[in-house]
Design a protein around this motif. Structure first.
Motif, PDB file in Angstrom:
ATOM      1  N   ARG A   1       0.818  -1.221   0.000  1.00  0.00           N
ATOM      2  CA  ARG A   1       0.000   0.000   0.000  1.00  0.00           C
ATOM      3  C   ARG A   1       0.841   1.256   0.000  1.00  0.00           C
ATOM      4  NH1 ARG A   1      -3.231  -2.648   4.136  1.00  0.00           N
ATOM      5  NH2 ARG A   1      -5.051  -3.474   3.079  1.00  0.00           N
ATOM      6  N   GLY A   2       2.150   1.106   0.116  1.00  0.00           N
ATOM      7  CA  GLY A   2       2.985   2.295   0.228  1.00  0.00           C
ATOM      8  C   GLY A   2       2.784   2.978   1.568  1.00  0.00           C
ATOM      9  N   ALA A   3       2.329   2.223   2.571  1.00  0.00           N
ATOM     10  CA  ALA A   3       2.022   2.812   3.873  1.00  0.00           C
ATOM     11  C   ALA A   3       3.170   2.646   4.851  1.00  0.00           C
ATOM     12  CB  ALA A   3       0.747   2.180   4.430  1.00  0.00           C
TER      13      ALA A   3
ATOM     14  N   ASN B   1       4.177   6.977  13.490  1.00  0.00           N
ATOM     15  CA  ASN B   1       3.550   7.060  12.178  1.00  0.00           C
ATOM     16  C   ASN B   1       4.430   6.293  11.196  1.00  0.00           C
ATOM     17  OD1 ASN B   1       2.733   7.801   9.592  1.00  0.00           O
ATOM     18  ND2 ASN B   1       2.116   9.858  10.235  1.00  0.00           N
TER      19      ASN B   1
ATOM     20  N   VAL C   1       3.972   5.560   8.110  1.00  0.00           N
ATOM     21  CA  VAL C   1       4.018   6.083   6.743  1.00  0.00           C
ATOM     22  C   VAL C   1       5.199   7.044   6.598  1.00  0.00           C
ATOM     23  CG1 VAL C   1       2.780   7.436   5.011  1.00  0.00           C
ATOM     24  CG2 VAL C   1       1.542   5.800   6.433  1.00  0.00           C
ATOM     25  N   THR C   2       5.352   7.914   7.579  1.00  0.00           N
ATOM     26  CA  THR C   2       6.427   8.917   7.508  1.00  0.00           C
ATOM     27  C   THR C   2       7.643   8.524   8.345  1.00  0.00           C
ATOM     28  OG1 THR C   2       5.462  10.038   9.414  1.00  0.00           O
ATOM     29  CG2 THR C   2       4.765  10.796   7.237  1.00  0.00           C
TER      30      THR C   2
ATOM     31  N   ARG D   1      13.481   6.556  10.374  1.00  0.00           N
ATOM     32  CA  ARG D   1      14.510   6.438   9.323  1.00  0.00           C
ATOM     33  C   ARG D   1      15.886   6.769   9.866  1.00  0.00           C
ATOM     34  NH1 ARG D   1      11.630   7.704   4.131  1.00  0.00           N
ATOM     35  NH2 ARG D   1       9.727   8.713   4.778  1.00  0.00           N
TER      36      ARG D   1
ATOM     37  N   PHE E   1      -3.627   8.431  -3.213  1.00  0.00           N
ATOM     38  CA  PHE E   1      -3.344   7.279  -4.070  1.00  0.00           C
ATOM     39  C   PHE E   1      -3.714   5.937  -3.450  1.00  0.00           C
ATOM     40  CE2 PHE E   1       0.328   6.479  -1.640  1.00  0.00           C
ATOM     41  CZ  PHE E   1       0.942   5.315  -2.083  1.00  0.00           C
ATOM     42  N   GLN E   2      -4.049   5.920  -2.170  1.00  0.00           N
ATOM     43  CA  GLN E   2      -4.564   4.679  -1.582  1.00  0.00           C
ATOM     44  C   GLN E   2      -5.784   5.026  -0.740  1.00  0.00           C
ATOM     45  OE1 GLN E   2      -3.965   1.486  -1.630  1.00  0.00           O
ATOM     46  NE2 GLN E   2      -1.936   1.244  -2.526  1.00  0.00           N
TER      47      GLN E   2
ATOM     48  N   PHE F   1      -9.479   5.229   5.412  1.00  0.00           N
ATOM     49  CA  PHE F   1      -8.051   5.455   5.605  1.00  0.00           C
ATOM     50  C   PHE F   1      -7.464   5.800   4.249  1.00  0.00           C
ATOM     51  CE2 PHE F   1      -3.706   3.765   5.400  1.00  0.00           C
ATOM     52  CZ  PHE F   1      -3.123   4.336   6.522  1.00  0.00           C
TER      53      PHE F   1
ATOM     54  N   ILE G   1      -3.940   7.341   1.914  1.00  0.00           N
ATOM     55  CA  ILE G   1      -2.544   7.755   1.839  1.00  0.00           C
ATOM     56  C   ILE G   1      -2.419   8.727   0.676  1.00  0.00           C
ATOM     57  CG2 ILE G   1      -0.170   7.009   1.450  1.00  0.00           C
ATOM     58  CD1 ILE G   1      -0.846   4.461   2.867  1.00  0.00           C
TER      59      ILE G   1
ATOM     60  N   SER H   1       5.063  10.817   1.542  1.00  0.00           N
ATOM     61  CA  SER H   1       3.720  10.261   1.747  1.00  0.00           C
ATOM     62  C   SER H   1       3.172  10.693   3.099  1.00  0.00           C
ATOM     63  CB  SER H   1       3.763   8.728   1.723  1.00  0.00           C
ATOM     64  OG  SER H   1       4.352   8.271   0.546  1.00  0.00           O
ATOM     65  N   ALA H   2       1.868  10.640   3.216  1.00  0.00           N
ATOM     66  CA  ALA H   2       1.230  10.956   4.495  1.00  0.00           C
ATOM     67  C   ALA H   2      -0.072  10.183   4.583  1.00  0.00           C
ATOM     68  CB  ALA H   2       0.967  12.456   4.596  1.00  0.00           C
ATOM     69  N   ARG H   3      -0.537  10.002   5.796  1.00  0.00           N
ATOM     70  CA  ARG H   3      -1.771   9.244   5.994  1.00  0.00           C
ATOM     71  C   ARG H   3      -2.854  10.135   6.583  1.00  0.00           C
ATOM     72  NH1 ARG H   3      -0.110   6.028  11.638  1.00  0.00           N
ATOM     73  NH2 ARG H   3      -0.222   7.911  12.881  1.00  0.00           N
TER      74      ARG H   3
END
Lengths: 457, 479
Positions: free
Chosen positions: A269-271, A389, A391-392, A423, B153-154, B188, B190, B197-199
């Protein structure tokens, strides 16, 4: 009357296929639990029971065949009566008519099934061997050891002894049938200490698959007392950027963030901040992270995963390079990779991804040596809250612990946060301890991370 | 005796005299009180992901839990097989907590004085009931989120509903039934651009029927909100670190009250004197602008219940009145042992669990300040509009909650969006620094799930815009 649960699971699969399913999979779980809590010397709760449940997942071919893939649905029940099982099967057959065809959906390929052979040391019937009175006595001794450690320990949330066993059966329409049993026992103590009108609470526990490996109640109680006492007099500290040392109990939660970030569901999902980073340097060269579902006696060990694929050892990060994601069949197909045998099957829904035994490889320094090298910094013994988080990679969690001054644990601190970005954090692990110990399916030794912000006054 | 809901009697062949027999078995070794908790739980859900309906599920769990109280001791056992011999065995197991001569339950069962009007009566739906409508709900959310901004995109959207039937029978002769619907919609998203990216996520619902999502809170409402949050986060900057003024927006930021105040006021912790609030009833724990209640009687709210899981009617309980601590949230056991009123807060996750004091809907009443004035009063600080989860250590009172949507306030104006950060404070004193309370009380949209001792129960929170003069903000940038 005892029911043959393997037979039941196989029958359910057959009946789903007879109802028109293209593929089916049934999971059956059965378990027993015992728990006892002793507080201030008196029994507070006793609980003893068992239960079972069953889940069915079915696949239908897509309409018209042109789209490819399957439509999937799942149902579950705790009602093992004839009507209950029938309702579960017919419910799944009806639900599968409404879902979308998904080209990546379906059971693992025929050649992927299997299970580890040999004794994985997951089940010991001794967890239930003690009479109830003796179990209560263990809980009482753990609490007593904590209460008698210091006069400042004046109250308690209790000592406890728990035991549980469970078995899990999985059967599918491609001929896989597997079953395994696991046992579990644990002892814990939660003392409360008081000084100058302020209270602090901490805890300690021991958990094992057999009574023979459980720590003594006295050692659990004493450790709990020491952990609680060292928090007395905690204060805030000024906001600062300092080296932070994480004890194994909290380092393990950071390592769990790596698991969540390499979880195939988040990846496709790229999450996840680790999506698309295979083969890249994502951590320091001193970092090796492994998932191994095959370790005998391990808390995350099983002979097969939630889809009937054998568990295995997967190197996730080697010398800081991301070598593998952790995948089930669906996420592997989405990513054009092979499953790593990490499917986790709940009763309902699509399988997720679970850990085997997931750990950061030990380094060669003792925790004391790591602390000794810090002139001014924080030793974290507890996280509070969930501020991560994935995702980030942004990380900001409440914390408490001890302040390190000139290489010594100087005084307790609380009401602070520790923040950074995952990261950077995994690149800035500047020391790894030798004290790796499994107290659950995820484990890490003491680690030091530089560059974090501690927010306080 | 009339029992309003005959479900368990009809479906499992229970008879009123069986209930007496089970209770007698539960009290066969003495004990002060025993109860039987029958539960039948039906759940179903549908999930859309990558514009596909990837899964649909439904399930049933049913069983009976037997509790025996003897002094401060509790014995508990349960069975998922409702055959008489299995319930009797559970009753005898739970009975072992006591040691004394057998007692007799009160034979003449009386229905507790009940409310039964807080939510619609939703019968257990058949497998395909309303399925077409559910499909349309999640598909609409997908379209709306993607239409909001091309950087989305999601999208994952899910709809879940459940109906829970309970029958609670006590050895004091009380008997209560309830049928509790619960529905929830979640989106949810993204978002992605060249910066990263961010959620974003949004959701809501309550003890409502499916129509609620057609007429009250639509899929588009939740989808736009989730997409908006993700897009805002794309441009977020590092949050500051250190103590500073914080303005909380209305609604879900009421999670502050749940963590800072609510848990510490659950009676079990105060009976055991393990809470940082122990002994503070009658004392000032908040500024006089703060009045906080726990109210289980609001129609259709996620945290509302006609009766609690011990068969007692829920109430509107004042926790803090004009800054003074008024009382605790109690269940039957704490009520008896502490000599305080049972506030109808005895809740449990399921028949497998022992009830304990839990919150329902916890919120602060509105004050007089205009929200714009509150923001204008801050020279430099943050405005936190939305939060993720939180946690509290009830013994030392330290609590956290994580801002998922927050902004800097500079010279009285809301400016740059901030990255996610955790706020940490001390429960017994954080509300003493509440200097302004808005006139805009809002309850959350129905997303809360509270965990305690491994048991989850649905709850609600609410708050008007408030200003906390200072609290520690856990960012990374210079404050």
């Amino acid at each position: 009357m005892p029911i043959d649960l393997k037979q039941l699971a196989t029958d359910v699969v057959k009946r789903a296929m007879a109802g028109g399913a293209a593929a089916a999979e049934c999971v059956v779980r059965q378990g027993d639990e015992f728990s006892s809590v002793v507080r201030l010397g008196q029994v507070e709760t006793l609980k003893e029971s068992g239960g079972r449940s069953m889940g069915l997942r079915i696949f239908f071919h897509a309409n018209g065949g042109g789209e490819g893939g399957f439509r999937a649905a799942s149902t579950h029940t705790s009602d093992f009566s004839k009507e209950g099982v029938e309702q579960m099967i017919s419910g799944a057959l009806a639900l599968a008519k409404i879902t979308s065809a998904d080209p990546h959906s379906g059971l693992p390929a025929a050649g992927e099934f299997g299970q580890l052979s040999g004794d994985l040391a997951l089940y010991y019937d001794d967890v239930y061997s003690l009479p109830t009175e003796e179990r209560i006595a263990q809980a009482r001794r753990a609490e007593q050891a904590a209460m008698s450690a210091d006069p400042r320990i004046s109250n308690s949330e209790g000592g406890s002894f728990d035991a549980a066993t469970g078995n899990k059966i999985l059967a599918n329409s491609l001929g896989f049938v597997g079953e395994y049993r696991r046992s579990y026992c644990s002892l814990s103590a939660v003392p409360i200490a008081q000084q100058d009108g302020a209270m602090q609470r901490d805890f300690w526990y021991s958990v094992a698959r057999t009574l023979a490996k459980l720590d003594s109640p006295e050692s659990v109680g004493k450790t709990a007392a020491a952990r609680t006492l060292r928090r007395l007099g905690a204060r805030k500290v000024p906001t600062a950027r300092v080296p932070v040392v994480f004890e194994p109990m909290v380092a393990r939660s950071l390592i769990e963030n790596i698991f969540e970030a390499v979880n195939g569901d988040s990846i496709y999902r790229g999450a996840s901040f680790l999506a698309g980073r295979l083969g890249e340097q994502v951590a320091g060269e001193n970092v090796n992270v492994i998932d191994d579902g095959t370790i005998p006696g391990g808390f995350g060990t099983s002979p097969f995963d939630g889809e009937g694929v054998p568990t295995r050892r997967t190197v996730v990060i080697e010398r800081g390079v991301l070598k593998s994601y952790l995948l089930n069949t669906y996420t592997a197909r989405k990513l054009g990779l092979a499953t790593t045998g990490n499917a986790s099957r709940g009763l309902a829904g699509t399988p997720g991804i679970g850990v085997g035994n997931f750990f950061l490889e030990a380094g060669d320094k003792t925790a004391e040596a790591i602390i000794r090298e810090v002139p001014d910094g924080l030793y974290v013994t507890e996280f509070l809250g969930f501020g991560v988080n994935l995702v980030t990679g942004d990380f900001s969690r409440g914390a408490s612990g001890l302040w390190i001054r000139n290489g010594e644990l100087a005084f307790p601190v609380e009401e602070i946060t520790v923040a950074g970005n995952l990261r950077d954090m995994f690149r800035n692990i500047t020391a790894i301890g030798s004290d790796l110990e499994f107290r659950g399916a995820v484990a890490a030794p003491t680690i030091r991370i530089d560059g974090l912000t501690v927010a306080g006054e | 005796m009339t029992i309003p809901d005959q479900f368990f009697f009809e479906r499992y062949g229970l008879a009123a005299r069986d209930l007496e027999k089970y209770l007698a078995a539960a009290l066969s070794a003495g004990g002060d009180y025993a109860d039987l908790y029958f539960e039948h739980h039906y759940s179903s859900g549908i999930t859309l992901d990558e514009s596909l309906i990837k899964s649909a599920s439904q399930g049933i769990s049913a069983g009976c839990g037997v509790r025996v109280i003897s002094g401060e001791r509790t014995g508990y056992a349960y069975t998922d097989d409702l055959a008489p011999e299995r319930i009797l065995r559970a009753a005898r197991t739970a009975a072992m907590i006591a040691s004394g001569p057998a007692k007799q339950p009160i034979a003449d069962l009386k229905q507790s004085p009940l409310r039964s009007d807080l939510y619609p009566v939703v019968s257990s739906p058949a497998a395909d009931a309303g399925v077409a409508q559910k499909l349309e709900l999640v598909l609409r959310a997908d379209r709306a989120a993607r239409a909001y901004d091309p950087r989305i995109f999601q999208v994952r959207a899910s709809y879940a509903e459940e109906t829970r039937r309970i029958l609670v029978v006590g050895s004091d002769g009380s008997i209560a039934t309830d049928l509790q619907p619960l529905a929830r919609f979640n989106v949810f998203c993204i978002a992605k651009d060249e910066s990263g990216s961010a959620r974003g996520s949004a959701g809501g619902g309550g003890r409502v029927a499916q129509d609620y999502f057609l007429t009250e809170k639509t899929p588009e409402h939740f989808a736009k909100e989730a997409a908006r949050q993700a897009i805002i986060q794309l441009g977020a900057q590092d949050a500051p670190a250190g103590e500073m003024p914080v303005v909380l927006g209305p609604g879900w930021p009421g999670i502050l009250l749940h963590e800072a105040i609510g848990h510490g006021l659950e009676a079990d912790f105060n009976r055991k004197q393990t809470s940082a609030f122990t002994g503070l009833v009658g004392r000032r724990v908040a500024s006089e602008k703060c009045t906080v209640v726990d109210n289980g009687t609001l129609p259709s709210r996620r945290g509302s219940i006609n009766v609690d899981d011990e068969g007692s009617p829920t109430q509107n309980t004042v926790l803090i009145e004009n800054g003074i601590l008024k009382g605790y949230l109690a269940d039957k056991l704490s009520s008896k042992l502490m000599g305080i009123a049972d506030t109808g807060n005895g809740r449990r996750e399921s028949y497998e669990h022992i009830p304990m004091p839990r919150m329902t809907n916890t919120y602060m009443l509105a004050g007089d300040d205009a929200p714009e004035d509150i923001i204008r009063s801050v020279e430099r600080g943050i405005y936190a509009a939305n939060f993720g989860g939180g946690q509290v250590d009830i013994t030392n009172g330290k609590f956290v909650f994580s801002a998922s949507e927050a902004y800097l306030i500079e010279d009285g104006h809301v400016t740059a969006p901030l990255k996610n950060c955790t706020l940490i404070g001390n429960g017994p004193d954080v509300l003493t620094r509440v200097s302004m309370v808005g006139n805009d009380l809002k309850l959350d949209e129905g997303v809360g799930t509270c965990g305690k001792d491994g048991q989850s129960v649905p709850v609600g929170v609410g708050i008007p815009t408030i200003k906390v003069d200072w609290i520690t903000v856990g960012g990374t940038a210079k404050g």
